[in-house]
Design a protein around this motif. Sequence first.
Motif, mmCIF file in Angstrom:
data_model
loop_
_atom_site.group_PDB
_atom_site.id
_atom_site.type_symbol
_atom_site.label_atom_id
_atom_site.label_comp_id
_atom_site.label_asym_id
_atom_site.label_seq_id
_atom_site.Cartn_x
_atom_site.Cartn_y
_atom_site.Cartn_z
ATOM 1 N N UNK A 230 0.840 -1.359 -0.069
ATOM 2 C CA UNK A 230 -0.042 0.086 0.068
ATOM 3 C C UNK A 230 0.860 1.405 0.001
ATOM 4 N N UNK A 231 1.912 1.228 0.604
ATOM 5 C CA UNK A 231 2.923 2.458 0.923
ATOM 6 C C UNK A 231 3.347 2.830 -0.496
ATOM 7 N N UNK A 232 4.051 1.611 -1.209
ATOM 8 C CA UNK A 232 4.451 1.821 -2.400
ATOM 9 C C UNK A 232 3.476 2.265 -3.535
ATOM 10 N N UNK A 233 2.524 1.965 -3.468
ATOM 11 C CA UNK A 233 1.481 2.566 -4.301
ATOM 12 C C UNK A 233 1.257 4.026 -4.197
ATOM 13 N N UNK A 234 0.994 4.300 -2.707
ATOM 14 C CA UNK A 234 1.005 5.543 -2.696
ATOM 15 C C UNK A 234 1.989 6.788 -3.124
ATOM 16 N N UNK A 238 -1.035 6.431 -6.502
ATOM 17 C CA UNK A 238 -2.191 5.525 -6.632
ATOM 18 C C UNK A 238 -2.819 5.008 -5.279
ATOM 19 N N UNK A 239 -4.051 4.623 -5.267
ATOM 20 C CA UNK A 239 -4.651 4.231 -4.040
ATOM 21 C C UNK A 239 -3.840 3.220 -3.229
ATOM 22 N N UNK A 240 -3.804 3.365 -2.010
ATOM 23 C CA UNK A 240 -3.085 2.523 -1.152
ATOM 24 C C UNK A 240 -3.991 1.153 -1.200
ATOM 25 N N UNK A 241 -5.315 1.337 -1.123
ATOM 26 C CA UNK A 241 -6.229 0.169 -1.113
ATOM 27 C C UNK A 241 -6.102 -0.882 -2.400
ATOM 28 N N UNK A 242 -5.783 -0.132 -3.364
ATOM 29 C CA UNK A 242 -5.481 -0.861 -4.760
ATOM 30 C C UNK A 242 -4.246 -1.644 -4.605
ATOM 31 N N UNK A 243 -3.284 -1.279 -3.959
ATOM 32 C CA UNK A 243 -1.964 -1.961 -3.571
ATOM 33 C C UNK A 243 -2.255 -3.293 -2.844
ATOM 34 N N UNK A 244 -3.140 -3.030 -1.850
ATOM 35 C CA UNK A 244 -3.297 -4.119 -0.881
ATOM 36 C C UNK A 244 -4.305 -5.166 -1.509
ATOM 37 N N UNK A 245 -5.314 -4.793 -2.416
ATOM 38 C CA UNK A 245 -5.869 -5.626 -3.073
ATOM 39 C C UNK A 245 -5.319 -6.585 -4.025
ATOM 40 N N UNK A 246 -4.263 -6.004 -4.799
ATOM 41 C CA UNK A 246 -3.611 -6.690 -5.654
ATOM 42 C C UNK A 246 -2.750 -7.906 -4.919
#
Length: 604
Positions: A230-234, A238-246
């Motif tokens: 999530x941090x890397x996506x932020x 990009x949304x943190x939630x998107x990273x966690x979902x992936x």
Amino acid sequence: METHTILQYTVVLLAAAVVAVPIAKRFELGAVLGYLIAGAVIGPSGFKLLQNPEQIAHISELGVVLLLFVIGLELSPQRLWVMRKAVFGAGLAQVLATAGVIAAIAIAAFDVVPKSAVVIGLGLALSSTAFGLQLLAERKELTSPHGRQGFAILLFQDLAAIPILAIVPVLAVGQGAAVNTIEAGKVVGTLALVVLAGRFLLRPVFRIAVNTRIPEVFTATALLVVIGTAWLMELAGISMALGAFLAGLLLADSEYRHELESQIEPFKGLLLGLFFVSVGMAVDLALLLREPWLVLGLTAALLLVKGAVLFAVGMTVGGIDRWQSLSLAAVLAAGGEFAFVVFSLAAGNNLIDPRTHGLLTLVITLSMAATPPLLLALGQLVQANTHKPEREFDRIDGDPPRVIIAGFGRVGQIVARVLRAQKIPFTALENSIEQVDASRRFGSTIYFGDPSRPELLRAAHADRAEIFVLATDDPEANVRTARLVKRMYPNLKIFARARNRQHAFKLMDLNVDGVVRETLEGSLDLTRQVLEALGQPPRVAADRIARFRTHDEALLKAQHLVYDDDAALIQSSQEALVELERIFAADTSEVQTQEWVGGVNREW
């Protein structure tokens, strides 16, 4: 925040959740609404116990991140493939139609710019997964036609939330109507990098954590993967939630899936509750007082527009009837938790102004509050308009059977399979329409009817049968049927299933020919395996189980004489325990003697 402020915030938040959530669930409003109400009460618009919800919101975003990770874990490719028609048919139709209609209304009636209207439409098209599934489960409607359709739509919405969250920052770039292609390429490239890295790194990392055999390391690794992604996506915008979902999606078909869910669940539940509290704190109750007609009108408009789309999707794409479609619309017409996330992200990217953000948050909260009473009213309406005449009992044809099986559930089906394999004729009776229809799909010959009705017993030729197997799972109906059969057909042998000892005593009062407690044999077999796993030889374990069975059968007969006297029943149980300990102690001494004699003999 200072230390004492952090402690104060923690105490107030936990106290609010502990008080509000049970009250909300008591009135069938759901835990999500309880958290929202708690936040509104303690926030700036309520008793002002906490003044700055923004600081809490930063921490509570982790709850949404963990929720998306768990949703990703549950979306295995196999599950999506099985439900592909319902998910990508009805789900896609609902989201696109609802978003399009709401966006058009926002542009035409409120002069909202197209980019903002698209975000508002997409956000309001989403429903609450936690709220909707909880309502369906509480009403025991998850397996109903509208329950299955609702689950499929919610599943698609969970999937759709990810690209929506990714689109919001992209729409915010630039002042024109066109989307910045450089930013879009950056998003796509970052997503591809995360997918590739996750594909080749996640499993080896978890394998290393598992090999340490330290539970805390596995938990820390799980949190590191979720929050780190999530941090890397932020960092990439990009949304943190998107990273966690992936991250969750990449682990959906791994061997660590269930362990990950169990490790993440406590953190997810607490932080997600904190997220809803922070949303409740941000609710502008003063706006409701200043402009009640606007707020209530928008809430009613959301329920009507979204409900109409859901009704149409249920009738056309979903293929369910009008009353089921109405129920589907009532469950999913309100806004959802992802809308809070979408609008917070949109407000942070200046796609919607603070007043619009506050108005939308208030409308979603009120729509969720209106759902439970709406469902209660609709339930009464559906019941009044869908009353069907009771189904008549089946006509029983064929030759007289040797065996009649009353109750075709878990127990009755096993008896029937053994009899059928030996070509012993039997007649099966079942009082549940659903069970009858389900059994017939598998080729079973079964008749719908209440075995405690004299006319059905006569139609089943009970006067010419030899055995009556009483396998119904309702103890009261079981005893009532046994009493009737004994009175009408005293020569018919009855073998009955008993749920527990009290049930067995009542059947023994009727002098049935055989009483089998439904969990006894399975429990004894399980105990035998436990004894063997503890090191007892199989012969010794089997012998002790046999001794226990004999002792317990004798105890059952003895307690049958006093089962209506609590004091005598307790005393007999205590005496039986002492006797059983004496039996096993004597048995242990005998085994040790035999082993010693055997050892001497072997030495000679």
